[in-house]
Design an enzyme around this catalytic site. Structure first.
Site, PDB file in Angstrom:
ATOM      1  CG  ASP A  39      -1.950   1.082   1.222  1.00 18.90           C
ATOM      2  OD1 ASP A  39      -1.600   2.253   0.932  1.00 18.90           O
ATOM      3  OD2 ASP A  39      -3.107   0.785   1.508  1.00 18.90           O
ATOM      4  CB  ILE A  40       1.333   4.169  -2.297  1.00 18.16           C
ATOM      5  CG1 ILE A  40      -0.114   4.634  -2.413  1.00 18.16           C
ATOM      6  CG2 ILE A  40       1.743   3.387  -3.536  1.00 18.16           C
ATOM      7  CD1 ILE A  40      -0.330   5.629  -3.546  1.00 18.16           C
ATOM      8  CD  GLN A 102     -14.924  -1.090  -1.748  1.00 19.78           C
ATOM      9  OE1 GLN A 102     -16.153  -1.124  -1.606  1.00 19.78           O
ATOM     10  NE2 GLN A 102     -14.272  -1.907  -2.555  1.00 19.78           N
ATOM     11  CG  HIS A 108      -8.787  -3.107  -1.467  1.00 21.93           C
ATOM     12  ND1 HIS A 108      -9.854  -2.425  -2.011  1.00 21.93           N
ATOM     13  CD2 HIS A 108      -8.333  -2.336  -0.465  1.00 21.93           C
ATOM     14  CE1 HIS A 108     -10.015  -1.273  -1.374  1.00 21.93           C
ATOM     15  NE2 HIS A 108      -9.109  -1.199  -0.416  1.00 21.93           N
ATOM     16  CG  HIS A 110      -6.220  -2.275   3.947  1.00 24.62           C
ATOM     17  ND1 HIS A 110      -5.379  -1.259   3.545  1.00 24.62           N
ATOM     18  CD2 HIS A 110      -7.442  -1.983   3.432  1.00 24.62           C
ATOM     19  CE1 HIS A 110      -6.069  -0.380   2.820  1.00 24.62           C
ATOM     20  NE2 HIS A 110      -7.320  -0.800   2.747  1.00 24.62           N
TER      21      HIS A 110
END
Ligand SMILES: [Zn+2]
Length: 151
Positions: A39-40, A102, A108, A110
């Site tokens: 995750d950026i 979301q 997705h 995490h």
């Protein structure tokens, strides 16, 4: 919740472009149904996103096979996070819909290493309804499960 919100049309979202290799990512794992990448936002070091390869907007749009594959990949990544970062805690977070928190409308999950005082905040407003109310909720769900709600 993250400040970034992707408003791209379905199928052209940031994760679809990432799966297609149109934008770079720090990929850590992929298989036939899922992809895992850093995750950026990196809420904590080692924070990974597990996404379906196919564009399924939410958990409810994923096939049972995709949902199972996503959890298998999350499990695999969690073991790798433990080996590589050894955090004292670890959290899985999977959000659906804007009100569910979301921010990218492509399924997705995490995988988040957790540490003491890591700044992650999550409130959990317990209601503790009477047993009869709880039993009513359970009956509604049993009825829904028996009528078949896979699609
Ligand atoms: Zn997508």
């Amino acid at each position: 919740m993250p400040m970034f919100v992707d408003t791209s049309p379905p199928g052209q979202c940031i994760f679809c472009r990432l799966v297609a290799g149109e934008i770079p990512s720090a990929k850590v794992y992929e298989d036939a149904l899922t992809i895992a990448f850093m995750d950026i936002g990196q809420v904590t070091p080692g924070h990974v996103l597990v996404a379906t390869r196919r564009h399924a907007a939410t958990l409810l749009d994923a096939t049972p096979e995709e949902a199972a594959a996503a959890m298998q990949t999350a499990h695999r990544v969690a073991l790798a996070v433990r080996a590589a970062f050894d955090p004292p805690g670890l959290m899985l977070l999977q959000a659906n819909g804007a009100l569910g928190g979301q921010t990218v409308a492509h399924f997705h999950m995490h995988v988040v290493p957790r540490h003491e005082a890591d700044g992650i905040a999550f409130t959990w407003p317990r209601k503790e309804p009477p047993a009869a109310v709880l039993a009513g909720y359970a009956e509604r769900l049993r009825a829904a499960l028996q009528s078949g709600t896979r699609d």
